[in-house]
Design an enzyme around this catalytic site. Sequence first.
Site, PDB file in Angstrom:
ATOM      1  N   GLU A   1      30.501  53.145  46.182  1.00  0.00           N
ATOM      2  CA  GLU A   1      29.613  52.105  46.719  1.00  0.00           C
ATOM      3  C   GLU A   1      29.154  52.564  48.103  1.00  0.00           C
ATOM      4  O   GLU A   1      29.329  53.719  48.497  1.00  0.00           O
ATOM      5  CB  GLU A   1      30.320  50.741  46.800  1.00  0.00           C
ATOM      6  CG  GLU A   1      30.454  50.043  45.462  1.00  0.00           C
ATOM      7  CD  GLU A   1      30.580  48.522  45.570  1.00  0.00           C
ATOM      8  OE1 GLU A   1      30.381  47.964  46.670  1.00  0.00           O
ATOM      9  OE2 GLU A   1      30.893  47.882  44.537  1.00  0.00           O
TER      10      GLU A   1
ATOM     11  N   HIS B   1      29.240  30.281  40.729  1.00  0.00           N
ATOM     12  CA  HIS B   1      28.973  31.212  41.820  1.00  0.00           C
ATOM     13  C   HIS B   1      27.558  31.764  41.803  1.00  0.00           C
ATOM     14  O   HIS B   1      27.262  32.778  42.432  1.00  0.00           O
ATOM     15  CB  HIS B   1      30.027  32.326  41.850  1.00  0.00           C
ATOM     16  CG  HIS B   1      31.264  31.879  42.563  1.00  0.00           C
ATOM     17  ND1 HIS B   1      31.942  30.755  42.202  1.00  0.00           N
ATOM     18  CD2 HIS B   1      31.922  32.373  43.642  1.00  0.00           C
ATOM     19  CE1 HIS B   1      32.977  30.573  43.021  1.00  0.00           C
ATOM     20  NE2 HIS B   1      32.981  31.553  43.903  1.00  0.00           N
TER      21      HIS B   1
ATOM     22  N   ASP C   1      32.883  43.165  42.440  1.00  0.00           N
ATOM     23  CA  ASP C   1      33.636  43.306  43.697  1.00  0.00           C
ATOM     24  C   ASP C   1      34.588  42.135  43.921  1.00  0.00           C
ATOM     25  O   ASP C   1      35.582  42.260  44.631  1.00  0.00           O
ATOM     26  CB  ASP C   1      32.675  43.338  44.895  1.00  0.00           C
ATOM     27  CG  ASP C   1      31.810  44.577  44.889  1.00  0.00           C
ATOM     28  OD1 ASP C   1      32.115  45.514  44.133  1.00  0.00           O
ATOM     29  OD2 ASP C   1      30.825  44.599  45.648  1.00  0.00           O
TER      30      ASP C   1
HETATM   31  P1  FAD Z   1      27.895  30.647  36.862  1.00  0.00           P
HETATM   32  O1  FAD Z   1      27.294  30.748  38.171  1.00  0.00           O
HETATM   33  O2  FAD Z   1      28.749  29.448  36.620  1.00  0.00           O
HETATM   34  O3  FAD Z   1      26.901  30.880  35.690  1.00  0.00           O
HETATM   35  C1  FAD Z   1      25.915  31.889  35.765  1.00  0.00           C
HETATM   36  C2  FAD Z   1      24.992  31.824  34.545  1.00  0.00           C
HETATM   37  O4  FAD Z   1      25.714  32.177  33.374  1.00  0.00           O
HETATM   38  C3  FAD Z   1      24.410  30.433  34.281  1.00  0.00           C
HETATM   39  O5  FAD Z   1      23.127  30.546  33.751  1.00  0.00           O
HETATM   40  C4  FAD Z   1      25.361  29.863  33.251  1.00  0.00           C
HETATM   41  O6  FAD Z   1      24.749  28.876  32.456  1.00  0.00           O
HETATM   42  C5  FAD Z   1      25.714  31.111  32.449  1.00  0.00           C
HETATM   43  N1  FAD Z   1      27.060  31.046  31.894  1.00  0.00           N
HETATM   44  C6  FAD Z   1      28.207  30.739  32.509  1.00  0.00           C
HETATM   45  N2  FAD Z   1      29.233  30.833  31.653  1.00  0.00           N
HETATM   46  C7  FAD Z   1      28.708  31.192  30.449  1.00  0.00           C
HETATM   47  C8  FAD Z   1      29.246  31.433  29.167  1.00  0.00           C
HETATM   48  N3  FAD Z   1      30.553  31.316  28.920  1.00  0.00           N
HETATM   49  N4  FAD Z   1      28.395  31.786  28.177  1.00  0.00           N
HETATM   50  C9  FAD Z   1      27.070  31.923  28.402  1.00  0.00           C
HETATM   51  N5  FAD Z   1      26.500  31.678  29.585  1.00  0.00           N
HETATM   52  C10 FAD Z   1      27.319  31.333  30.605  1.00  0.00           C
HETATM   53  N6  FAD Z   1      28.073  40.006  40.513  1.00  0.00           N
HETATM   54  C11 FAD Z   1      28.244  41.299  40.189  1.00  0.00           C
HETATM   55  O7  FAD Z   1      27.728  41.767  39.168  1.00  0.00           O
HETATM   56  N7  FAD Z   1      28.996  42.117  40.977  1.00  0.00           N
HETATM   57  C12 FAD Z   1      29.637  41.667  42.084  1.00  0.00           C
HETATM   58  O8  FAD Z   1      30.316  42.433  42.746  1.00  0.00           O
HETATM   59  C13 FAD Z   1      29.495  40.304  42.425  1.00  0.00           C
HETATM   60  N8  FAD Z   1      30.139  39.801  43.494  1.00  0.00           N
HETATM   61  C14 FAD Z   1      29.996  38.482  43.797  1.00  0.00           C
HETATM   62  C15 FAD Z   1      30.693  37.974  44.891  1.00  0.00           C
HETATM   63  C16 FAD Z   1      30.578  36.642  45.219  1.00  0.00           C
HETATM   64  C17 FAD Z   1      31.327  36.107  46.417  1.00  0.00           C
HETATM   65  C18 FAD Z   1      29.724  35.800  44.464  1.00  0.00           C
HETATM   66  C19 FAD Z   1      29.536  34.374  44.843  1.00  0.00           C
HETATM   67  C20 FAD Z   1      29.027  36.296  43.374  1.00  0.00           C
HETATM   68  C21 FAD Z   1      29.156  37.641  43.030  1.00  0.00           C
HETATM   69  N9  FAD Z   1      28.489  38.190  41.931  1.00  0.00           N
HETATM   70  C22 FAD Z   1      28.665  39.501  41.604  1.00  0.00           C
HETATM   71  C23 FAD Z   1      27.543  37.383  41.154  1.00  0.00           C
HETATM   72  C24 FAD Z   1      28.154  36.811  39.900  1.00  0.00           C
HETATM   73  O9  FAD Z   1      28.264  37.812  38.919  1.00  0.00           O
HETATM   74  C25 FAD Z   1      27.270  35.714  39.371  1.00  0.00           C
HETATM   75  O10 FAD Z   1      27.268  34.662  40.281  1.00  0.00           O
HETATM   76  C26 FAD Z   1      27.676  35.240  38.001  1.00  0.00           C
HETATM   77  O11 FAD Z   1      26.816  34.192  37.658  1.00  0.00           O
HETATM   78  C27 FAD Z   1      29.120  34.829  37.835  1.00  0.00           C
HETATM   79  O12 FAD Z   1      29.418  33.634  38.399  1.00  0.00           O
HETATM   80  P2  FAD Z   1      30.092  32.432  37.577  1.00  0.00           P
HETATM   81  O13 FAD Z   1      31.117  32.877  36.630  1.00  0.00           O
HETATM   82  O14 FAD Z   1      30.462  31.465  38.592  1.00  0.00           O
HETATM   83  O15 FAD Z   1      28.862  31.939  36.673  1.00  0.00           O
END
Ligand code: FAD
Length: 523
Positions: A270, A93, A156
Amino acid sequence: MATKFLLTFAICRLIVTVGLTLDPTELLRLELDGHLSLDPADVGSASRDFGGMQTAHPMAVLHPASPQDVARLVKSAYESAHGFGVSARGHGHSINGQAMTAGNGLVIQMSGSRGKPAPPRVSEKSMYVDVWGGELWIDVLRSTLEYGLAPKSWTDYLYLSVGGTLSNAGISGQAFNHGPQISNVYELDVVTGKGEVLTCSKEQNSELYDAVLGGLGQFGIITRARIALERAPRRVRWIRVLYSNFTAFTQDQEYLISLHGQPQKFDYVEGFVIVDEGLINNWRSSFFSPRNPVKISSLNADGGVLYCLEITKNYQESNADTIDQEVEALLKKLNFIPASVFTTDLPYVDFLDRVHKAELKLRAKNLWDVPHPWLNLFVPKSRIADFDKGVFKGILGNNTSGPILIYPMNKNKWDDKSSVVTPNEDVFYLVALLRSALDNGDETQGLEYLSNQNRRILQFCDEAGINVKQYLPHYTTQQEWIRHFGEKWTLFSRRKMEFDPRHILATGQRIFAPLLNPRGASF
Ligand code: FAD
């Protein structure tokens, strides 16, 4: 045997077609509990993210079945003669390819349905839950609720992975009171860039613990996190009130977050900005009743802009009879437009999972898998009014292409030893421009227009001397990263040398160039 043969064949073909330098035997020697996949569907999904603006094809995707799988793969990358990048991918994400790795690299798919290395384990006595790094927050919630417990600090949206949000910070309307998610973690298991598996906390391997929290995946892969829990409330009173005056809006938000730690306070604070003409129309607003449309024009908006404060009060059945009075007493202290109170009441889970409902609606209209040129900024409190004038009432015009969140947080709830950077003021705001680009012939809704607008916003802040920090940051040069980290850069790069000396982890963040050796000599 057949799988190994296929894998060798596929890797050799890749070497011929795209000139990879990786020796396939390095991967084939790995004894894995899980599954290394070259399936185009797996590789394809690991080469995309929610942002929809970047693609980078990894060589293969690991579906780990144990923390040891993660360690084996990282160790093999670290010890490999050529070296190769390894990116953990949570739920993909990110916006700008942060979880991707190109060419020679491999992606470890931490979240997903292909077997979970370990189910969540709740300790009722000590009020924590141990979870796999790829666990989605929605599943963490489901498992803790079985014990009547829940994590304290949220995002969120709950379809994000624990490792992914802890690599950034993890924020929502509870952060003013509990701090971000990274302030609510007791302990981690981490696979460092050398392939070592270390348990870390404030007491044990504390340098690694501090580095990994908010560390953008640069220092290790989180395989287990121990998350603080509280007794879960049963219900939530959810309130929205409107302001036409920005100063009144921010003063009220700042007053509400100053109540952190006190019993008489809202539990979530918020807000969002409404610049579009006509009806309030927002993908997070399943809240507003269609029978209660609010016309911006009828509300005397300041510069065409309205501000919506969004607050909640949690409660149990046992104090249901006093909730009205408690809310009323808090609302009395605020200066919103009197006729603009919107209230709803719902189970705690439904409140926490609110954005997923909006996701389903957008998916049904094919509006979810579109490019998302999001921009998230931390803005210091002392300059938020200048930001309002220059951006909300200036650069944005009357079309935002998505919700714009704005809410303040208390810096003393953030641990300065973690890797995350925030403005140097006691209070700072999150401003989140969560836009969707559409290819519908309207240039102002297109990707190029919105991306340009983001650049203009950053340029405006630069020229006006507003020291914003990007949240979920994205830069393309190391100079920009150095500027982003400011005083923390020396520590950040020293920690990188210590925990990931070959720069193989999370190369999609583009902070450090991987130290790979294309000729195969050992480093
Ligand atoms: P990825 O996108 O898969 O990874 C993000 C980063 O973390 C990359 O660099 C990856 O290599 C690293 N990573 C992933 N897993 C691990 C692990 N286990 N150990 C170490 N590194 C790792 N953020 C907020 O803070 N508050 C919000 O309210 C919020 N709302 C969101 C709503 C939506 C619809 C979306 C799309 C995103 C939102 N986000 C929010 C952002 C979100 O926190 C980031 O996108 C975050 O990266 C989490 O997504 P993911 O788990 O898919 O991680």
